[in-house]
Write an enzyme that holds these catalytic residues in place. Structure first.
Site, mmCIF file in Angstrom:
data_model
loop_
_atom_site.group_PDB
_atom_site.id
_atom_site.type_symbol
_atom_site.label_atom_id
_atom_site.label_comp_id
_atom_site.label_asym_id
_atom_site.label_seq_id
_atom_site.Cartn_x
_atom_site.Cartn_y
_atom_site.Cartn_z
ATOM 1 N N ASP A 231 1.281 -0.888 0.372
ATOM 2 C CA ASP A 231 -0.123 0.251 0.124
ATOM 3 C C ASP A 231 0.920 0.772 -0.060
ATOM 4 O OD1 ASP A 231 -2.030 1.879 0.775
ATOM 5 O OD2 ASP A 231 -2.759 1.342 2.083
ATOM 6 N N ASP A 237 4.053 11.190 2.824
ATOM 7 C CA ASP A 237 4.433 11.247 3.585
ATOM 8 C C ASP A 237 5.175 11.476 4.857
ATOM 9 O OD1 ASP A 237 2.415 13.745 3.056
ATOM 10 O OD2 ASP A 237 0.608 12.063 3.507
#
Length: 291
Positions: A231, A237
């Site tokens: 994923d 981030d």
């Protein structure tokens, strides 16, 4: 080692994630495998990544008064992020509707909710920014607040790191205050060379290939560790928060650390929750250098 003080000014969302074999095309309905909720929002994701990487991290943002608010606040606190300045406002918290396919690719729709209420900065928030070593910003809250925060940081000697996502036109007065710009390849193209050339340090993420650095005196690429990704949500981030935490260790060391943090995040589902602890990142780096 001196602990870096990072203040993050940005968004926090509840991610509503569906996993399916393929991403739906326009007008198409597909059957999903699983559904889950978890904390997201680029600001909160990066704050958690910075804290887990060892930085002393504070978060400035807002949640609503809905069922998601307490869980979102707890997700920051549980990661060691200072939530003293987390606002609670009337209305819904921000959300992101995410679909992830079996190859780990994703599509995302974000609704700002409470994030749109962060349209000014209090004296206490400005003081925290001035006292930080790094102010880390994205563009999921009103642009005027990002500009004001960056200007205050710049005036008080706080390094300004900007991840201009979702990408949009950057005001000249914001560009003038940015010390480090963190972009992916699509964002770099959208921002344009006229802006990139005005910023001292530009870090471009290259996905599984790693990252590229361009600074005042040097340029180089850093390869990412090879992992089995499940994923990619939140990997950028994780990279950016880890980069902020390690920035003052030197550009090459910081990029290597950030690449390992981003790689580790792809091995776990979720956004903020996918960021690794310092020991996880160290383990990835140790495996990378093994013969």
């Amino acid at each position: 080692m001196t602990t870096t003080r990072v203040t993050v000014l940005g968004s926090i969302n509840m991610d509503l994630t569906t996993v399916a074999a393929t991403l739906p095309r326009p007008g198409e309905t597909v059957l999903g495998d699983t559904f889950s909720t978890s904390q997201g929002g680029k600001g909160a994701n990066q704050a958690i990544a910075a804290a887990r990487s060892g930085a002393s991290t504070a978060f400035h943002g807002a949640v609503g008064d809905d069922a998601f608010a307490d869980e979102l606040a707890a997700s920051l606190a549980d990661a060691g992020v200072d939530t003293l300045h987390l606002r609670r406002v009337a209305g819904p918290s921000g959300i992101a509707a995410i679909t992830v396919d079996h190859a780990g690719q994703n599509s995302i729709v974000v609704v700002a909710g409470a994030n749109s209420s962060v349209d000014d900065l209090t004296d206490d928030e400005l003081s925290t920014i001035a006292d930080a070593d790094i102010l880390l910003c994205q563009l999921e809250i009103p642009m005027s607040t990002v500009v004001a925060g960056a200007a205050h940081a710049h005036a008080h000697g706080t390094l300004v790191m900007l991840n201009p996502s979702p990408v949009q036109v950057l005001p000249d007065d914001l560009v003038a205050t940015v010390d480090v710009l963190v972009v992916n390849e699509a964002e770099a193209e959208a921002v344009g060379t006229d802006v990139l050339d005005r910023i001292d340090h530009v870090v471009t993420t290259l996905g599984a290939a790693g990252a590229r650095y361009r600074g005042p005196t040097s340029s180089f690429d850093v390869r990412a560790p090879e992992v089995e990704a499940i994923d990619t949500t939140g990997a950028g981030d994780a990279f950016t928060g880890a980069l902020a935490a390690e920035w003052f260790s030197g550009s090459e060391e910081a990029l290597g650390w950030a690449c390992a943090a981003g790689a580790f995040a792809t091995t776990r589902r979720g956004a903020g929750s996918s960021s690794g602890m310092r020991s996880d990142i160290e383990s990835i780096l140790a495996d990378t250098v093994k013969p």
